[in-house]
Design a protein around this motif. Structure first.
Motif, PDB file in Angstrom:
ATOM      1  N   TRP A 114      10.475  47.046 100.219  1.00 25.47           N
ATOM      2  CA  TRP A 114      11.072  45.879  99.769  1.00 25.47           C
ATOM      3  C   TRP A 114      12.547  46.115  99.525  1.00 25.47           C
ATOM      4  N   ARG A 137      19.900  33.989  97.692  1.00 23.32           N
ATOM      5  CA  ARG A 137      19.346  33.873  96.286  1.00 23.32           C
ATOM      6  C   ARG A 137      20.074  34.166  94.958  1.00 23.32           C
ATOM      7  N   LEU A 157      21.032  31.386  92.613  1.00 22.84           N
ATOM      8  CA  LEU A 157      20.029  31.403  91.263  1.00 22.84           C
ATOM      9  C   LEU A 157      20.599  30.768  89.875  1.00 22.84           C
ATOM     10  N   PRO A 158      21.939  31.321  89.784  1.00 24.95           N
ATOM     11  CA  PRO A 158      22.216  30.287  88.549  1.00 24.95           C
ATOM     12  C   PRO A 158      22.454  28.837  88.575  1.00 24.95           C
ATOM     13  N   GLU A 190      18.901  27.589  88.240  1.00 28.05           N
ATOM     14  CA  GLU A 190      18.908  27.616  86.573  1.00 28.05           C
ATOM     15  C   GLU A 190      19.350  26.371  85.838  1.00 28.05           C
ATOM     16  N   GLU A 215      15.021  34.261  81.855  1.00 27.92           N
ATOM     17  CA  GLU A 215      16.002  33.171  81.590  1.00 27.92           C
ATOM     18  C   GLU A 215      16.095  32.791  80.073  1.00 27.92           C
ATOM     19  N   GLN A 234      18.528  35.111  78.630  1.00 26.46           N
ATOM     20  CA  GLN A 234      19.960  34.861  78.973  1.00 26.46           C
ATOM     21  C   GLN A 234      20.190  33.779  78.061  1.00 26.46           C
ATOM     22  N   GLU A 237      15.113  43.054  89.544  1.00 27.76           N
ATOM     23  CA  GLU A 237      15.466  41.322  89.159  1.00 27.76           C
ATOM     24  C   GLU A 237      16.825  41.645  88.184  1.00 27.76           C
ATOM     25  N   ARG A 238      17.735  40.678  88.616  1.00 29.46           N
ATOM     26  CA  ARG A 238      18.899  40.484  87.586  1.00 29.46           C
ATOM     27  C   ARG A 238      19.338  39.080  87.490  1.00 29.46           C
ATOM     28  N   LEU A 239      19.771  38.665  86.391  1.00 32.69           N
ATOM     29  CA  LEU A 239      20.245  37.359  85.984  1.00 32.69           C
ATOM     30  C   LEU A 239      21.710  37.450  85.595  1.00 32.69           C
ATOM     31  N   SER A 240      22.436  36.703  86.051  1.00 31.14           N
ATOM     32  CA  SER A 240      23.925  36.735  85.427  1.00 31.14           C
ATOM     33  C   SER A 240      24.568  35.490  85.901  1.00 31.14           C
TER      34      SER A 240
END
Lengths: 259, 259
Positions: free
Chosen positions: A72, A85, A89-90, A93, B93, B96, B117-120
């Protein structure tokens, strides 16, 4: 290239081993893996041993084999799917915050729709459109959007079939699909109930990449009796415009485009 | 297994080709790929041709080679990383939304921290902790959290080094790290400024899996002068508890645990 007696290369056999793992069967014994990959047990054993050494397959504590995190990692680090992605992604959301629906991002790949991202509540009821899963192009709103903005030769290739009837409402008649494609280009979105999963409606809009070609489809999937197309489309178009801009597309919004 | 004159197998050479692609260099010419993989051009050519046939490597319209979506698909479909991130994403989410900070999820793999994984925000300033990237365990709050809840033998293996000084504030002294690990277990979180990237503070809490072992670290990364630990930790603990529950962990929250 080193081939087996049957003339199949190591790479082919490794791909068959990898292909044996999926969402439903993420781990299995060596004999099950050999069976699913249609390889002799001794061949599977030899290949798996080396794949385990490289971390591409892992042995769980119960002895079951599963896909390795290392595979992966290798695939994700350099992949277009990940870049797309990360950028999307933002914005996805934002869509979810606005419409509270399952939101997906899909691309065309090898003649099918490939889902590269999915946002949903933990208890989302739809068991389809999972990340890294595929669907036939004509059986999803995302696929039809991607096709509507694709070159004519690609449209004809897909319409030349086979066009499987995934549900009783899947449209498999090429002239009718052509009409839908024209309608999608005119309106800038697709909203077709029941063509992929009977109880659900997909609402999809195009995302454009640098150079102006369609790069992805952004989709909200809702129970068909709850589908509110007039409310959902503006949220999707807004987010798709943001993703297109972030991908470096010129100011080409679906609604103003007549390819 | 078919080996090259140097005794290296096809699988090893394919892994080296895959490893040549990364975030900084996602596409390259065949000769550049051969060079980065330390393979003779003819060997690279032969392997790449077959990888392209299988879709594992793709040839872009400008002739450059890049990782194929098919590889990502194979790796993603059966992978633990994907399952974990699918389960964790809605909770991330929530974090965040509550703290408006870069949020990451990481696991221990092959003696390093691997971000899954990463959310920003699209313009997040921190160029680290990207998806599928790795960091040394002792140089991140996530790594120290994962280590704090790991078995003693694993802690000792990591502390036996080498412990690289990633920034001038990275802690590389085993007795001091041991004190931090005890402190993390006592408090249920790690918050260490500057150990991985000088200007940033990582705040991390453990996520537990079925069976009660630590499965991941949930992290918020903030500019060190803006770090508000008392506000961030409750948001992280709440989300981590939700992820642990969704993973099938028994009711083991970090705060109430003294391994």
């Amino acid at each position: 290239m080193a081939n087996s007696p049957a003339g199949e290369s190591v790479i082919s056999r490794v791909v068959r081993l990898m292909d044996a793992f999926d969402r439903q069967v993420p781990s299995m014994s060596l004999s099950e893996l050999a069976r699913r990959a249609s390889l002799p047990l001794t061949t599977a054993h030899r290949l798996v041993e080396e794949l385990v050494r490289h971390g591409l397959i892992e042995r769980a504590s119960d002895g079951e084999l599963r896909m390795g995190l290392r595979l992966w990692e290798l695939a994700a680090r350099g992949s277009r799917a990940l870049t797309l992605r990360e950028i999307a992604l933002p914005f996805m959301e934002d869509v979810q915050a606005a419409v509270h629906q399952l939101t997906t991002l899909a691309v065309l790949n090898s003649g099918t729709v490939l889902y590269v991202e999915r946002l949903s509540a933990p208890d989302a009821a739809l068991d389809a459109a999972h990340v890294a899963q595929r669907m036939p192009i004509h059986a999803t709103s995302s696929g039809l959007v991607l096709l509507a903005y694709s070159p004519a030769w690609l449209q004809e290739e897909v319409l030349a079939g086979p066009l499987e009837k995934v549900t009783e409402e899947t449209i498999t008649d090429p002239p009718t699909i052509r009409k839908h494609l024209a309608e999608i280009r005119r309106r800038g979105y697709a909203a077709l109930p029941g063509i992929g999963v009977l109880e659900w409606t997909g609402i999809a809009v195009p995302v454009f990449g640098a150079g102006g070609a369609v790069a992805a489809a952004l989709n909200a999937t809702v129970r068909r009796e709850e589908a509110n197309v007039p409310l959902t489309v503006p949220a999707l178009l807004t987010a798709a415009h943001g993703i297109s801009r972030a991908l470096g597309a010129e100011n080409r919004s679906a609604g103003s485009t007549r390819p």
